[in-house]
Design an enzyme around this catalytic site. Structure first.
Site, PDB file in Angstrom:
ATOM      1  N   SER A   4     -11.222  -1.280  -0.444  1.00  9.19           N
ATOM      2  CA  SER A   4      -9.944  -1.223   0.279  1.00  9.19           C
ATOM      3  C   SER A   4     -10.115  -1.604   1.734  1.00  9.19           C
ATOM      4  O   SER A   4      -9.189  -2.110   2.369  1.00  9.19           O
ATOM      5  CB  SER A   4      -9.358   0.193   0.215  1.00  9.19           C
ATOM      6  OG  SER A   4      -8.721   0.436  -1.000  1.00  9.19           O
TER       7      SER A   4
ATOM      8  N   ASP B 221       0.857  -1.184   0.000  1.00  8.30           N
ATOM      9  CA  ASP B 221       0.000   0.000   0.000  1.00  8.30           C
ATOM     10  C   ASP B 221       0.892   1.233   0.000  1.00  8.30           C
ATOM     11  O   ASP B 221       1.987   1.209  -0.559  1.00  8.30           O
ATOM     12  CB  ASP B 221      -0.917  -0.035   1.234  1.00  8.30           C
ATOM     13  CG  ASP B 221      -2.271   0.602   0.976  1.00  8.30           C
ATOM     14  OD1 ASP B 221      -2.310   1.832   0.810  1.00  8.30           O
ATOM     15  OD2 ASP B 221      -3.276  -0.121   0.958  1.00  8.30           O
TER      16      ASP B 221
ATOM     17  N   HIS C 136      -3.695   5.953   3.530  1.00  9.13           N
ATOM     18  CA  HIS C 136      -4.476   4.757   3.181  1.00  9.13           C
ATOM     19  C   HIS C 136      -3.860   3.493   3.779  1.00  9.13           C
ATOM     20  O   HIS C 136      -4.572   2.643   4.330  1.00  9.13           O
ATOM     21  CB  HIS C 136      -4.531   4.678   1.654  1.00  9.13           C
ATOM     22  CG  HIS C 136      -5.427   3.653   1.075  1.00  9.13           C
ATOM     23  ND1 HIS C 136      -5.018   2.368   0.797  1.00  9.13           N
ATOM     24  CD2 HIS C 136      -6.723   3.713   0.681  1.00  9.13           C
ATOM     25  CE1 HIS C 136      -6.018   1.689   0.255  1.00  9.13           C
ATOM     26  NE2 HIS C 136      -7.066   2.484   0.171  1.00  9.13           N
TER      27      HIS C 136
END
Length: 614
Positions: free
Chosen positions: A437, A186, A252
């Site tokens: 996600s 990520d 994120h």
């Protein structure tokens, strides 16, 4: 051509402050921390980044495969034969930068190419009899529909025994994921106060850090690959038109890592799905996303493979999570498929997000790759999320959140670790996000729980194929079946049932789904005499229990009782008016578990149910 994932909506996030002491959040503490874009609004397509890199795999035994000095000659021929597409432009050169993890050459063009010229180069490369495959080294992006543990019972519907939750408490009685490593490919991770002790060293694979007027600085940290997987921020501004406009840093990877294994039983913040496991942050996304070649190398490295110029991973991952992707079927992305196949051959289970385009997942990579577990998203009520990708490639669904269907203090978001920095890292916070996600790391965490339970019981580690088989077998039925043309897999991920199967036990009956007070369960349907059963937890001191059905079409009745499921004949409380608008109100209800049965007096569909315990 750059592969860009365009989400169904922009960044959606809520945030609450997180101190270094136990903190209890109330409704007043919730604030919008980032711009909220309505789900129905699609962002404009960004400008396309100029192509400047390719991935080329030579056939085993060919001269370039045996001798890298022959590679440059092959590239020179392809470049020379591509002359003429744009005669006015400078001569084109192709240079081999390095050999990737799967043996493919990562090649850079001497100048940016538009799509016409890039496709011409690809045609020439593919005509070389020594070339096995050639592809653009496109970008992939975080699926960025965004975001004890005092917040666990308040915000984390996704982990609990709710209608749409993964039923974590049933699994935690047997496993917390101890001894398992989950690599999160990520944007890296920040050392969040509610996550840091569960982080182990990872690696930064973002290789593109050069900056010029026509070449974006993807890495943003001033260097290339190195052992520091810290998220330095993925903000974008007007100087990066191919990124889709200006945006604050998402953090994120920190949110995804917290969903897998936030620290738990520490009196702080939130809980993780597999809070005994370790997260290995592997940075593959920077400004504008990440290159396919970097992601492929990171997959191989995470699974324990060798990469030129990179130390071998001393703690190979048992599970890889990728909450990222790009447009284009995996059949057009052989570099990613090769890397996944390598990881699976080493016993590493690969879990990926389906994507947020409300489109068929077969048109996205890695969602459509072979040997992966592809995860779709559901909202609070276990119903299909408005944005999730779907189709035969999706194996199962997990909580991704959906503000369209959410109510109560969680607002329909998935809450996890985050940061309030607009560009560089600022304060640790707890952030609510939505997207596939968020769904994917729930399943990666469940895989960690399964592996840990099996090994602790003296069994062999589960193979990736066995993991997928047990996950699919262990799902709970959707409380409302998704439309036939929007299938999101076999059912809802259930941690408790999955761990039981990993232990070799007989699968228990699916538990009665729990209605959360104040959360509307929408879209119920069935035939005449069909019965749907739910439970409601009523705390001591509750003054009123209000059970209602509303909306939709048809005719239903409600039956309720404390302590045991009611029958039509002997229910302590009932409502049997014509239509779908029914209500049961109980003053000073006895505390404990109550059951609500919804029965079709005629065919019904689109009906909602609401429980309020006040």
């Amino acid at each position: 051509m750059r592969q860009r994932f365009t989400p169904q909506a922009g960044v959606l996030a809520l945030a609450i402050s997180l101190g270094t002491v136990p903190m209890l959040a109330h409704a007043a503490d919730v604030a919008v921390a980032r711009t909220v874009v309505p789900l129905q609004q699609l962002p404009a397509e960004p400008a396309v980044a100029p192509v400047q890199r390719f991935i080329i795999k030579y056939k085993p035994g060919s001269a370039p495969a045996r001798d890298r000095s022959r590679v440059q000659s092959s590239l020179g021929t392809a470049a020379a034969q591509s002359v003429g597409v744009h005669p006015s432009r400078a001569p084109l050169g192709l240079k081999a930068l390095r050999r990737g993890a799967t043996g493919a050459e990562i090649v850079a063009a001497s100048r940016p190419l538009d799509n016409v010229e890039a496709q011409s180069v690809l045609r020439q490369l593919r005509q070389d009899p020594d070339v096995l495959y050639a592809q653009l080294d496109g970008f992939k992006h975080a699926f960025d529909l965004m975001p004890n543990d005092p917040q666990l019972p308040i915000y984390q519907w996704d982990l609990l025994n709710t209608v749409g939750g993964i039923h974590g408490p049933q699994a935690w009685d047997h496993s917390t994921g101890k001894g398992v490593v989950v690599a999160v490919l990520d944007s890296g991770s920040t050392p969040h106060v509610d996550l840091k002790d569960n982080l182990i060293p990872g690696y930064d694979f973002v290789s593109w850090y050069g900056q010029s007027p026509d070449q974006p600085d993807i890495a943003g940290d001033g260097d290339g690959r190195d052992p520091d997987a810290t998220d330095t921020g993925d903000w974008t501004d007007a100087s990066m038109p191919w990124c889709g406009g200006s945006a604050d840093s998402s953090w994120h990877g920190t949110h995804v890592a917290g969903t897998v294994a936030a620290m738990t039983n520490n009196g702080l913040g939130v809980a993780g799905t597999a809070w005994g496991a370790k997260v290995q942050p592997v940075r593959v996304l920077g400004h504008c996303g990440g290159l396919t070649s970097d992601i492929a190398d990171a997959i191989v490295w995470a699974a324990g493979g060798s990469i030129d110029g990179v130390p071998v991973n001393p703690t190979p991952a048992d599970v890889i999570n990728m909450s990222l992707g790009g447009r284009g079927a995996c059949s057009q992305d052989p570099a990613t498929q090769e890397a996944i196949d390598f990881a699976v051959s080493r016993g590493t289970t690969v879990v990926v997000a389906a994507g947020n385009n409300n489109a068929d997942a077969s048109q996205f990579s890695p969602a459509s790759c072979d040997n992966v577990i592809t995860v779709g998203a559901t909202g609070v009520g276990g119903t299909i999320a408005s944005y999730t990708n779907y189709g035969p490639r999706v194996d199962l669904a997990a909580p991704g959140g959906d503000p369209d269907s959410g109510a109560g203090i969680s607002r329909g978001y998935v809450w996890s670790t985050g940061n309030d920095g607009a560009t560089v890292a600022g304060r640790d916070i707890i952030v609510g996000m939505v997207g596939t996600s968020m769904a994917s790391p729930h399943v990666a965490g469940i895989v960690a729980l399964m592996q840990s339970a099996a090994v602790a019981a003296g069994k062999d580690a589960l193979t990736p194929a066995k993991v997928r088989e047990l996950l699919v077998e262990s799902v709970r039925p959707f409380p409302v079946q998704p439309p036939a043309n929007r299938s999101i897999g076999a059912g809802l991920a259930d941690a408790g049932r999955a761990v039981q199967l990993a232990l070799g036990n007989t699968l228990p009956e699916p538990p009665v789904p729990e209605l959360q007070s104040g959360v509307l369960l929408q879209g119920l349907g069935g035939g005449q005499a069909q019965s749907l059963l739910y439970r409601v937890e009523v705390p001591a001191g509750t003054r009123s229990l209000n059970l209602r059905s509303l909306g939709g079409r048809g005719d239903v009745s409600l039956y309720a009782a404390p302590g045991a499921p009611p029958s039509v004949e002997d229910a302590a409380y009932r409502s049997r008016r014509a239509g779908t608008a029914e209500a049961i109100v109980v003053a000073s209800p006895q505390p404990g578990t109550w059951y609500l049965r919804v029965v079709g007096e005629a065919t019904f569909n689109g009906v909602s149910v609401l429980a309020l315990a006040r």
